[in-house]
Enzyme design. Structure first.
Site, PDB file in Angstrom:
ATOM      1  N   LYS A   1       4.144  38.683  11.281  1.00  6.78           N
ATOM      2  CA  LYS A   1       4.647  39.992  10.832  1.00  6.78           C
ATOM      3  C   LYS A   1       4.309  40.258   9.366  1.00  6.78           C
ATOM      4  O   LYS A   1       4.087  41.408   8.969  1.00  6.78           O
ATOM      5  CB  LYS A   1       6.160  40.085  11.084  1.00  6.78           C
ATOM      6  CG  LYS A   1       6.521  40.071  12.569  1.00  6.78           C
ATOM      7  CD  LYS A   1       5.882  41.226  13.317  1.00  6.78           C
ATOM      8  CE  LYS A   1       6.287  41.295  14.769  1.00  6.78           C
ATOM      9  NZ  LYS A   1       5.699  42.449  15.474  1.00  6.78           N
TER      10      LYS A   1
ATOM     11  N   THR B   1      17.176  44.636  22.029  1.00  8.47           N
ATOM     12  CA  THR B   1      16.133  44.683  23.071  1.00  8.47           C
ATOM     13  C   THR B   1      16.014  43.286  23.683  1.00  8.47           C
ATOM     14  O   THR B   1      16.482  42.295  23.097  1.00  8.47           O
ATOM     15  CB  THR B   1      14.750  45.076  22.506  1.00  8.47           C
ATOM     16  OG1 THR B   1      14.200  43.924  21.841  1.00  8.47           O
ATOM     17  CG2 THR B   1      14.789  46.254  21.561  1.00  8.47           C
TER      18      THR B   1
ATOM     19  N   TYR C   1       6.664  33.534  13.642  1.00 10.65           N
ATOM     20  CA  TYR C   1       6.857  34.986  13.790  1.00 10.65           C
ATOM     21  C   TYR C   1       6.695  35.664  12.422  1.00 10.65           C
ATOM     22  O   TYR C   1       6.029  36.694  12.293  1.00 10.65           O
ATOM     23  CB  TYR C   1       8.250  35.219  14.374  1.00 10.65           C
ATOM     24  CG  TYR C   1       8.598  36.651  14.685  1.00 10.65           C
ATOM     25  CD1 TYR C   1       8.062  37.288  15.794  1.00 10.65           C
ATOM     26  CD2 TYR C   1       9.498  37.363  13.892  1.00 10.65           C
ATOM     27  CE1 TYR C   1       8.398  38.609  16.102  1.00 10.65           C
ATOM     28  CE2 TYR C   1       9.858  38.667  14.189  1.00 10.65           C
ATOM     29  CZ  TYR C   1       9.305  39.282  15.299  1.00 10.65           C
ATOM     30  OH  TYR C   1       9.649  40.578  15.599  1.00 10.65           O
TER      31      TYR C   1
ATOM     32  N   ASP D   1      -3.340  43.957  28.322  1.00  9.30           N
ATOM     33  CA  ASP D   1      -2.962  42.781  27.536  1.00  9.30           C
ATOM     34  C   ASP D   1      -3.594  42.970  26.160  1.00  9.30           C
ATOM     35  O   ASP D   1      -4.820  42.995  26.034  1.00  9.30           O
ATOM     36  CB  ASP D   1      -3.506  41.513  28.216  1.00  9.30           C
ATOM     37  CG  ASP D   1      -3.163  40.247  27.440  1.00  9.30           C
ATOM     38  OD1 ASP D   1      -2.807  40.337  26.248  1.00  9.30           O
ATOM     39  OD2 ASP D   1      -3.271  39.164  28.034  1.00  9.30           O
ATOM     40  N   VAL D   2      -2.766  43.093  25.130  1.00 10.02           N
ATOM     41  CA  VAL D   2      -3.307  43.427  23.800  1.00 10.02           C
ATOM     42  C   VAL D   2      -4.141  42.302  23.188  1.00 10.02           C
ATOM     43  O   VAL D   2      -4.829  42.517  22.188  1.00 10.02           O
ATOM     44  CB  VAL D   2      -2.197  43.848  22.796  1.00 10.02           C
ATOM     45  CG1 VAL D   2      -1.525  45.129  23.226  1.00 10.02           C
ATOM     46  CG2 VAL D   2      -1.191  42.721  22.558  1.00 10.02           C
TER      47      VAL D   2
ATOM     48  N   ASP E   1       1.193  47.991  28.816  1.00  5.73           N
ATOM     49  CA  ASP E   1       2.062  46.817  28.783  1.00  5.73           C
ATOM     50  C   ASP E   1       1.550  45.824  29.810  1.00  5.73           C
ATOM     51  O   ASP E   1       0.589  46.106  30.546  1.00  5.73           O
ATOM     52  CB  ASP E   1       3.524  47.230  29.115  1.00  5.73           C
ATOM     53  CG  ASP E   1       4.569  46.283  28.536  1.00  5.73           C
ATOM     54  OD1 ASP E   1       4.599  45.110  28.945  1.00  5.73           O
ATOM     55  OD2 ASP E   1       5.360  46.708  27.672  1.00  5.73           O
TER      56      ASP E   1
HETATM   57  P1  NAP Z   1      10.555  43.846  24.124  1.00 10.04           P
HETATM   58  O1  NAP Z   1      11.672  44.657  24.644  1.00 10.04           O
HETATM   59  O2  NAP Z   1      10.389  42.441  24.578  1.00 10.04           O
HETATM   60  O3  NAP Z   1       9.208  44.669  24.344  1.00 10.04           O
HETATM   61  C1  NAP Z   1       7.944  44.139  24.062  1.00 10.04           C
HETATM   62  C2  NAP Z   1       7.012  44.509  25.189  1.00 10.04           C
HETATM   63  O4  NAP Z   1       5.692  44.019  24.836  1.00 10.04           O
HETATM   64  C3  NAP Z   1       7.412  43.834  26.499  1.00 10.04           C
HETATM   65  O5  NAP Z   1       7.292  44.722  27.583  1.00 10.04           O
HETATM   66  C4  NAP Z   1       6.397  42.705  26.578  1.00 10.04           C
HETATM   67  O6  NAP Z   1       6.171  42.234  27.881  1.00 10.04           O
HETATM   68  C5  NAP Z   1       5.177  43.379  25.994  1.00 10.04           C
HETATM   69  N1  NAP Z   1       4.132  42.407  25.689  1.00 10.04           N
HETATM   70  C6  NAP Z   1       4.253  41.098  25.381  1.00 10.04           C
HETATM   71  N2  NAP Z   1       3.062  40.525  25.269  1.00 10.04           N
HETATM   72  C7  NAP Z   1       2.143  41.486  25.514  1.00 10.04           C
HETATM   73  C8  NAP Z   1       0.737  41.512  25.566  1.00 10.04           C
HETATM   74  N3  NAP Z   1       0.003  40.408  25.361  1.00 10.04           N
HETATM   75  N4  NAP Z   1       0.101  42.678  25.857  1.00 10.04           N
HETATM   76  C9  NAP Z   1       0.826  43.800  26.093  1.00 10.04           C
HETATM   77  N5  NAP Z   1       2.166  43.839  26.074  1.00 10.04           N
HETATM   78  C10 NAP Z   1       2.817  42.686  25.785  1.00 10.04           C
HETATM   79  O7  NAP Z   1      10.672  43.729  22.529  1.00 10.04           O
HETATM   80  P2  NAP Z   1      10.953  44.820  21.383  1.00 10.04           P
HETATM   81  O8  NAP Z   1      12.106  44.339  20.619  1.00 10.04           O
HETATM   82  O9  NAP Z   1      10.949  46.186  21.916  1.00 10.04           O
HETATM   83  O10 NAP Z   1       9.672  44.566  20.462  1.00 10.04           O
HETATM   84  C11 NAP Z   1       8.720  45.565  20.144  1.00 10.04           C
HETATM   85  C12 NAP Z   1       8.134  45.229  18.774  1.00 10.04           C
HETATM   86  O11 NAP Z   1       9.163  45.341  17.781  1.00 10.04           O
HETATM   87  C13 NAP Z   1       7.578  43.821  18.667  1.00 10.04           C
HETATM   88  O12 NAP Z   1       6.370  43.843  17.928  1.00 10.04           O
HETATM   89  C14 NAP Z   1       8.653  43.094  17.893  1.00 10.04           C
HETATM   90  O13 NAP Z   1       8.156  41.964  17.189  1.00 10.04           O
HETATM   91  C15 NAP Z   1       9.139  44.186  16.967  1.00 10.04           C
HETATM   92  N6  NAP Z   1      10.481  43.954  16.396  1.00 10.04           N
HETATM   93  C16 NAP Z   1      11.583  43.928  17.190  1.00 10.04           C
HETATM   94  C17 NAP Z   1      12.823  43.712  16.598  1.00 10.04           C
HETATM   95  C18 NAP Z   1      14.102  43.684  17.405  1.00 10.04           C
HETATM   96  O14 NAP Z   1      15.160  43.371  16.840  1.00 10.04           O
HETATM   97  N7  NAP Z   1      14.082  43.999  18.700  1.00 10.04           N
HETATM   98  C19 NAP Z   1      12.937  43.511  15.232  1.00 10.04           C
HETATM   99  C20 NAP Z   1      11.770  43.530  14.462  1.00 10.04           C
HETATM  100  C21 NAP Z   1      10.550  43.762  15.044  1.00 10.04           C
HETATM  101  P3  NAP Z   1       6.927  40.839  28.335  1.00 10.04           P
HETATM  102  O15 NAP Z   1       8.362  41.194  28.459  1.00 10.04           O
HETATM  103  O16 NAP Z   1       6.247  40.524  29.621  1.00 10.04           O
HETATM  104  O17 NAP Z   1       6.658  39.842  27.238  1.00 10.04           O
END
Ligand code: NAP
Length: 266
Positions: free
Chosen positions: A161, A194, A157, A64-65, A38
């Protein structure tokens, strides 16, 4: 009793927060050696320590991905430390909302770089190490309901996706042709509580007086929109990821696992 992914080596990106965090915990509970990466180093290190304290195996790495070099270094470190990679969860992602007319090209490109380039780089640099074991593997790419249908405030977005969804199917076919035993699937979460939502709809943690509380706003949003009623939690997604990571899904590739309480069927 052996766990469902006992002894497998798993890489989870974006593993410090939300869904990635739950995936790291759940895979470790079921016996995987988890490398979580992360940008959020403190949270990631604390999580790895917590998993270890609970008897699991985990290590944290900054990654960083969007950086190809960091992917090369991460996979090389996994090879040096563990000699193999069995499970890749391409989870890291961000959400930038707003009208497409107001979106800066730089924001559109940043979202593509993390959500789509990051998945491409992960797949490209992980498959050679997965293949080297001769035992196949499981790649799980985090898409979204926004990768299945449009959303008026999430055009950029949705583009990323939707890209992850078809990229996944194409790579599944490529691995199938290679007969390398690597399965490649996408997961499509609905409304999951989240921190990602704070940037999308302007919410905050409970107790943040400047912004409406995330939990309640998502409750209200999902009460109407979700047929099963209510929002989901990171564990709901992690349980699906665990199934795709395990041998229980050995005959599943190129599939879309939708975990959304029915949101996308409306
Ligand atoms: P989250 O809690 O914000 O977790 C995402 C993590 O990825 C954060 O720690 C973030 O760091 C990190 N990140 C951001 N940019 C990055 C980079 N360049 N390199 C490495 N890490 C990075 O969000 P989440 O909801 O768990 O999301 C996880 C995945 O699920 C994402 O792909 C999201 O699009 C998908 N998703 C989520 C939902 C939902 O409702 N939560 C729904 C559909 C899909 P920072 O906080 O510093 O940015």
């Amino acid at each position: 009793m052996a766990g469902r992914v006992q002894g497998k080596v798993a890489l989870v990106t974006g593993g410090s927060s939300g869904i990635g965090r739950a995936c790291a915990e759940r895979l470790a509970q079921e016996g995987a050696i988890v490398v979580l990466t992360d940008l959020q180093d403190e949270k990631g290190q604390a999580l790895a320590a917590e998993i270890e304290a609970n008897g699991g195996k985990a290590q944290y790495r900054h990654q960083d991905v969007t950086s190809e070099q960091e992917w090369i270094d991460t996979v090389a470190a996994i090879k040096a430390d563990h000699g193999r990679l069995d499970i890749l969860v391409n989870n890291a992602g961000i959400g930038i909302s707003g009208s497409v007319l107001d979106m800066a090209l730089s924001d559109f490109q940043r979202q593509v770089a993390i959500n789509l380039d990051g998945v491409f780089l992960g797949v490209k640099h992980s498959i050679p190490l997965m293949r080297a074991s001769g035992e196949g593997g499981s790649i799980i790419n985090m898409s979204s309901v926004a990768g299945l249908k449009g959303s008026a405030i999430l055009a950029g977005y949705c583009a990323t996706k939707g890209g992850v969804r078809l990229f996944t199917k194409a790579v599944a076919m490529e691995c199938g042709n290679a007969k390398d035993g690597i399965r490649v699937n996408s997961v499509h979460p609905g409304i999951i509580e989240t921190p990602i939502w704070d940037d999308i709809i302007g919410t905050g943690e409970a107790g943040d007086n400047a912004r409406p509380p995330r939990a309640q706003v998502l409750d209200a949003m999902s009460a109407e929109a979700v047929p099963l009623g209510g929002k989901g939690y990171p564990l709901d997604i992690a349980n699906g990821v665990l199934w795709l990571a395990s041998e229980e899904s050995r005959y599943v590739t190129g599939a879309e696992l939708v975990i959304d309480g029915g949101l996308s069927v409306k």
